[in-house]
Every structure is written in structure tokens, then in C-alpha cells.
Design a protein around this motif. Structure first.
Motif, PDB file in Angstrom:
ATOM      1  N   SER A  65     109.593 -24.255  44.820  1.00 47.66           N
ATOM      2  CA  SER A  65     110.128 -23.531  45.963  1.00 47.66           C
ATOM      3  C   SER A  65     111.430 -24.486  46.136  1.00 47.66           C
ATOM      4  N   GLY A 103     108.382 -22.422  51.488  1.00 43.96           N
ATOM      5  CA  GLY A 103     107.449 -23.192  50.594  1.00 43.96           C
ATOM      6  C   GLY A 103     105.923 -23.059  50.671  1.00 43.96           C
ATOM      7  N   GLU A 130     108.472 -28.404  45.995  1.00 39.14           N
ATOM      8  CA  GLU A 130     109.368 -27.950  46.975  1.00 39.14           C
ATOM      9  C   GLU A 130     110.568 -28.994  47.262  1.00 39.14           C
TER      10      GLU A 130
END
Length: 237
Positions: A78, A177, A193
Motif C-alpha cells: 500500500s 492501508g 505500507e
């Protein structure tokens, strides 16, 4: 990036293109129901949409298509820009999550906020592979800590303070996320992330935002990940 198959999920096309600029070669578009995979030099990227629900749905679609096609992903990332908690995450800095936490998934009570886990349901935190987080931080100079996922972006000092009280290791907040991580977890795929800080968490002051600088930092950061992922063993914790 390497023989490791990685799916990068951003919220919007501008973030996706910032990541794509770290790579070379023509872009091939692979349309799927509800989302299009952009493949550049073997790197797969999607603009998954804003918010945890849309991000989860789009990421799950891409993961399912890859798995059914016999080419499952080894890692989901992410990525994008985010608000940073001052002074820990200044404007333009890069942060990588060692915890991806849903900050507002739960219930408000007379005694304060209760996370969904205290209500007896689900989870609020996903933890990326420790070794990978460590080497990415070393390679990119990123700060490591908790990145919060919120459904409503923080716009007051009071809420920023409340979030830091509940999550003292929080470096940044964004909106996708946890949704991306939920989709990855459903497919038993590790998740990361990575965020570049475009604005401080707190009162909304658009004049102080540095979106261009954050997107440039995102490109630079991903440019340093090729060697890291080439050496990464997906079976490491």
C-alpha cells in the motif's frame, strides 16, 4: 523489481504514476472488473480507490485474478502520500509501517473509544514482515512506526492529539492501508505500507501541503527498492 511478484496499490492515479516513474519501459494496461492493473517492466500497480473499503475490494480483485491465472503475488504494498504526525514525520519524509492499524474501527462510548477487538470482533492491526521493513528503512532512510488508517481524515488538533494518545507510535495517517492489508491477509500474502508525508495531521491548511514534494519522495523511495526486493526471501518473517 525482481522475480518476486509485487502488487502496489495506491489510492489515486497520481500516486500510481509517481511509483511508476521509478521504473522504466512502456505501460501495459490489464483491465479487471472494477480496477485496471498497470504493468511497467513487470511491476504491477493499481489505483485502488479512496478509503479502506474501495481499496480492499480493488486489491482483492487484483489478487484473485493473479491467483486464478497461476501467477500469484508474493507481496502487496500500500503506497501513496499521507498526513504525518509532527515532529516525528516531517513534510517530505518517507515512512514505512511496522504496524498497519485501523484507527477508527470500533465504537464511541461514554468512556471513550473502544476498538473493534475489545468488542470481540476481528482485528485492527496487520504487521508487515519485520526483516523486510528493516531493510527497506535502511535503504530508503524511511522512518518506521505505526501508520493509521482512517475513514475520516483528521482536521483538528484535538483529534490529532487523541489519535496520538491512543497510538503513541503513530507516524502518519492515510485512508487505505488497512483495507489493502485485509485483502492481502485473506490471500495469505505479506503486506507493506509506504507513505510520503505531504501535510501535517491536524488543522487543515491547504497552503501548507506539499503534495508535489511528497510524490517526488515516493518516486525516489521506490527507486531504491529494486535491490531490496531482489534479495528478499518471501518466506522470511
Amino acid at each position: 523489481m525482481s522475480s518476486v511478484r509485487v502488487l502496489v496499490a495506491t489510492a489515486v492515479p497520481a500516486e500510481r504514476e509517481a511509483v511508476a516513474r521509478a521504473f522504466t519501459g512502456p505501460v501495459r494496461e490489464l483491465p479487471l472488473p472494477g480496477v485496471t492493473v498497470h504493468r511497467r517492466g513487470g511491476h504491477d500497480l493499481i489505483a485502488a480507490g479512496v478509503g479502506p473499503a474501495r481499496a480492499a475490494a480493488s486489491t482483492a480483485t487484483a489478487l484473485t485474478a493473479a491467483a486464478l491465472g497461476g501467477t500469484p503475488y508474493d507481496l502487496v504494498v500500500s503506497a501513496g502520500i499521507a498526513g504525518g504526525f509532527a515532529p516525528a514525520a516531517p513534510l517530505g519524509s518517507l515512512v514505512v509501517a511496522d504496524e498497519i492499524t485501523a484507527a477508527d474501527l470500533g465504537a464511541e462510548t461514554g468512556d471513550g473509544f473502544l476498538p473493534v477487538t475489545e468488542l470481540g470482533f476481528g482485528t485492527i492491526t496487520h504487521r508487515p514482515p519485520e526483516a523486510l521493513v528493516r531493510v527497506i528503512a535502511e535503504a530508503t532512510g524511511a522512518r518506521t512506526g505505526t501508520i493509521l488508517t482512517v475513514s475520516t481524515a483528521t482536521g483538528t488538533a484535538a483529534r490529532a492529539g487523541a489519535l496520538r494518545t491512543r497510538h503513541p507510535r503513530a507516524l502518519a495517517e492515510a485512508m487505505e492501508g488497512f483495507g489493502v492489508a485485509e485483502a492481502a491477509a485473506a490471500h495469505h500474502v505479506p503486506v507493506l505500507e509506504i507513505r510520503a508525508v505531504s501535510n501535517p495531521v491536524g488543522p487543515r491548511d491547504r497552503a501548507a501541503w506539499r503534495i508535489g514534494d511528497a510524490l517526488a519522495a515516493l518516486t525516489e523511495g521506490f527507486g531504491k527498492l529494486t535491490d531490496v526486493l531482489a534479495r528478499w526471501n518471501p518466506h522470511e518473517p
